[in-house]
Write a protein that holds these residues in place. Structure first.
Motif, PDB file in Angstrom:
ATOM      1  N   SER A 290     -18.120  33.218 -47.833  1.00 26.37           N
ATOM      2  CA  SER A 290     -16.759  33.776 -47.846  1.00 26.37           C
ATOM      3  C   SER A 290     -15.722  32.676 -47.673  1.00 26.37           C
ATOM      4  N   LEU A 291     -15.867  31.632 -48.444  1.00 31.29           N
ATOM      5  CA  LEU A 291     -14.991  30.470 -48.298  1.00 31.29           C
ATOM      6  C   LEU A 291     -13.553  30.800 -48.658  1.00 31.29           C
ATOM      7  N   LYS A 292     -12.647  30.153 -47.952  1.00 31.24           N
ATOM      8  CA  LYS A 292     -11.215  30.343 -48.139  1.00 31.24           C
ATOM      9  C   LYS A 292     -10.575  29.007 -48.517  1.00 31.24           C
ATOM     10  N   PRO A 293      -9.434  29.036 -49.174  1.00 36.92           N
ATOM     11  CA  PRO A 293      -8.755  27.766 -49.489  1.00 36.92           C
ATOM     12  C   PRO A 293      -8.498  26.912 -48.255  1.00 36.92           C
ATOM     13  N   GLU A 294      -8.268  27.530 -47.123  1.00 35.22           N
ATOM     14  CA  GLU A 294      -8.018  26.769 -45.893  1.00 35.22           C
ATOM     15  C   GLU A 294      -9.268  26.096 -45.339  1.00 35.22           C
ATOM     16  N   ASP A 295     -10.417  26.356 -45.940  1.00 37.69           N
ATOM     17  CA  ASP A 295     -11.639  25.647 -45.560  1.00 37.69           C
ATOM     18  C   ASP A 295     -11.745  24.295 -46.273  1.00 37.69           C
ATOM     19  N   THR A 296     -10.831  24.033 -47.194  1.00 36.56           N
ATOM     20  CA  THR A 296     -10.839  22.766 -47.910  1.00 36.56           C
ATOM     21  C   THR A 296     -10.663  21.602 -46.944  1.00 36.56           C
ATOM     22  N   ALA A 297     -11.609  20.669 -46.983  1.00 37.81           N
ATOM     23  CA  ALA A 297     -11.589  19.532 -46.065  1.00 37.81           C
ATOM     24  C   ALA A 297     -12.759  18.614 -46.387  1.00 37.81           C
ATOM     25  N   VAL A 298     -12.741  17.451 -45.766  1.00 38.08           N
ATOM     26  CA  VAL A 298     -13.938  16.614 -45.731  1.00 38.08           C
ATOM     27  C   VAL A 298     -14.758  17.060 -44.526  1.00 38.08           C
ATOM     28  N   TYR A 299     -16.017  17.346 -44.756  1.00 37.60           N
ATOM     29  CA  TYR A 299     -16.903  17.827 -43.700  1.00 37.60           C
ATOM     30  C   TYR A 299     -17.809  16.694 -43.234  1.00 37.60           C
ATOM     31  N   TYR A 300     -17.867  16.542 -41.917  1.00 32.58           N
ATOM     32  CA  TYR A 300     -18.634  15.461 -41.302  1.00 32.58           C
ATOM     33  C   TYR A 300     -19.760  16.022 -40.441  1.00 32.58           C
ATOM     34  N   CYS A 301     -20.893  15.385 -40.537  1.00 31.18           N
ATOM     35  CA  CYS A 301     -22.012  15.667 -39.653  1.00 31.18           C
ATOM     36  C   CYS A 301     -21.928  14.712 -38.457  1.00 31.18           C
ATOM     37  N   ALA A 302     -22.380  15.176 -37.303  1.00 32.19           N
ATOM     38  CA  ALA A 302     -22.305  14.341 -36.110  1.00 32.19           C
ATOM     39  C   ALA A 302     -23.473  14.643 -35.179  1.00 32.19           C
ATOM     40  N   THR A 303     -23.755  13.664 -34.325  1.00 29.50           N
ATOM     41  CA  THR A 303     -24.767  13.876 -33.294  1.00 29.50           C
ATOM     42  C   THR A 303     -24.325  13.204 -32.003  1.00 29.50           C
ATOM     43  N   ASN A 304     -24.933  13.617 -30.914  1.00 28.64           N
ATOM     44  CA  ASN A 304     -24.491  13.091 -29.619  1.00 28.64           C
ATOM     45  C   ASN A 304     -25.378  11.948 -29.148  1.00 28.64           C
ATOM     46  N   LYS A 305     -25.086  11.452 -27.948  1.00 32.04           N
ATOM     47  CA  LYS A 305     -25.721  10.238 -27.447  1.00 32.04           C
ATOM     48  C   LYS A 305     -26.840  10.525 -26.461  1.00 32.04           C
ATOM     49  N   ILE A 306     -26.714  11.609 -25.720  1.00 35.89           N
ATOM     50  CA  ILE A 306     -27.645  11.875 -24.629  1.00 35.89           C
ATOM     51  C   ILE A 306     -28.589  12.990 -25.040  1.00 35.89           C
ATOM     52  N   SER A 307     -29.872  12.724 -24.935  1.00 37.91           N
ATOM     53  CA  SER A 307     -30.861  13.731 -25.316  1.00 37.91           C
ATOM     54  C   SER A 307     -30.893  14.876 -24.322  1.00 37.91           C
ATOM     55  N   TYR A 308     -31.293  16.035 -24.802  1.00 37.94           N
ATOM     56  CA  TYR A 308     -31.427  17.244 -23.992  1.00 37.94           C
ATOM     57  C   TYR A 308     -30.148  17.554 -23.218  1.00 37.94           C
ATOM     58  N   SER A 309     -29.024  17.329 -23.881  1.00 36.76           N
ATOM     59  CA  SER A 309     -27.737  17.578 -23.241  1.00 36.76           C
ATOM     60  C   SER A 309     -26.711  17.952 -24.286  1.00 36.76           C
ATOM     61  N   TYR A 310     -25.926  18.959 -23.984  1.00 38.26           N
ATOM     62  CA  TYR A 310     -24.779  19.294 -24.821  1.00 38.26           C
ATOM     63  C   TYR A 310     -23.760  20.011 -23.956  1.00 38.26           C
ATOM     64  N   THR A 311     -22.570  19.424 -23.871  1.00 41.01           N
ATOM     65  CA  THR A 311     -21.511  20.029 -23.060  1.00 41.01           C
ATOM     66  C   THR A 311     -20.302  20.447 -23.879  1.00 41.01           C
ATOM     67  N   GLY A 312     -20.245  20.031 -25.150  1.00 39.71           N
ATOM     68  CA  GLY A 312     -19.117  20.417 -25.973  1.00 39.71           C
ATOM     69  C   GLY A 312     -18.864  19.421 -27.074  1.00 39.71           C
ATOM     70  N   PRO A 313     -17.868  19.720 -27.933  1.00 38.05           N
ATOM     71  CA  PRO A 313     -17.587  18.859 -29.097  1.00 38.05           C
ATOM     72  C   PRO A 313     -17.320  17.397 -28.767  1.00 38.05           C
ATOM     73  N   ALA A 314     -16.811  17.116 -27.586  1.00 35.54           N
ATOM     74  CA  ALA A 314     -16.507  15.733 -27.226  1.00 35.54           C
ATOM     75  C   ALA A 314     -17.760  14.880 -27.063  1.00 35.54           C
ATOM     76  N   ASP A 315     -18.921  15.530 -27.011  1.00 38.78           N
ATOM     77  CA  ASP A 315     -20.173  14.790 -26.864  1.00 38.78           C
ATOM     78  C   ASP A 315     -20.539  13.991 -28.103  1.00 38.78           C
ATOM     79  N   PHE A 316     -19.996  14.401 -29.257  1.00 39.41           N
ATOM     80  CA  PHE A 316     -20.444  13.804 -30.516  1.00 39.41           C
ATOM     81  C   PHE A 316     -19.820  12.427 -30.712  1.00 39.41           C
ATOM     82  N   VAL A 317     -20.685  11.437 -30.931  1.00 40.82           N
ATOM     83  CA  VAL A 317     -20.218  10.062 -31.032  1.00 40.82           C
ATOM     84  C   VAL A 317     -20.715   9.332 -32.268  1.00 40.82           C
ATOM     85  N   PHE A 318     -21.704   9.894 -32.946  1.00 40.23           N
ATOM     86  CA  PHE A 318     -22.207   9.288 -34.171  1.00 40.23           C
ATOM     87  C   PHE A 318     -21.820  10.186 -35.345  1.00 40.23           C
TER      88      PHE A 318
END
Length: 124
Positions: free
Chosen positions: A85-113
């Motif tokens: 159900s894509l919308k024109p406002e979904d237009t963007a460059v999409y990036y994949c990311a991963t975090n630094k610390i294994s077995y841990s996730y606290t939120g979007p700020a964790d992503f560094v790669f």
């Protein structure tokens, strides 16, 4: 060294679907959170979705909840973003990311790669 390579972007009409893929390499994949972000022209990069390590919980921004689905195949070191159900406002460059610390996730700020991104354009 962590490497992330996105694919699957393209041009689609409003209401259509796309599936993005992100191939990860450089470390054990299943122990880390994976996420998707996007950046539209003239705007800051924003969080879209995240998957905690292994087959744990998924998280979505309000703007995509119910339309996008994040999934991962740890045997292929790949994370996906199914976009419906894509919308024109979904237009963007999409990036994949991963975090630094294994077995841990606290939120979007964790992503560094980050990957290099893939363009998604939704026409009206």
């Amino acid at each position: 060294q962590v490497q992330l390579v996105e694919s699957g972007g393209g041009l689609v009409q409003a209401g259509g679907s796309l599936r993005l893929s992100c191939a990860a390499s450089g470390r054990s994949f299943s122990s880390y959170a994976m996420g998707w972000f996007r950046q539209a022209p003239g705007k800051e990069r924003e969080f879209v979705a995240a998957s905690s390590w292994s087959t744990g919980r998924s998280y979505y921004s309000d703007s995509v909840k119910g339309r996008f689905t994040i999934s991962r195949d740890n045997t292929k070191n790949t994370v996906y973003l199914q976009m419906n159900s894509l919308k024109p406002e979904d237009t963007a460059v999409y990036y994949c990311a991963t975090n630094k610390i294994s077995y841990s996730y606290t939120g979007p700020a964790d992503f560094v790669f980050w990957g290099q991104g893939t363009q998604v354009t939704v026409s009206s």
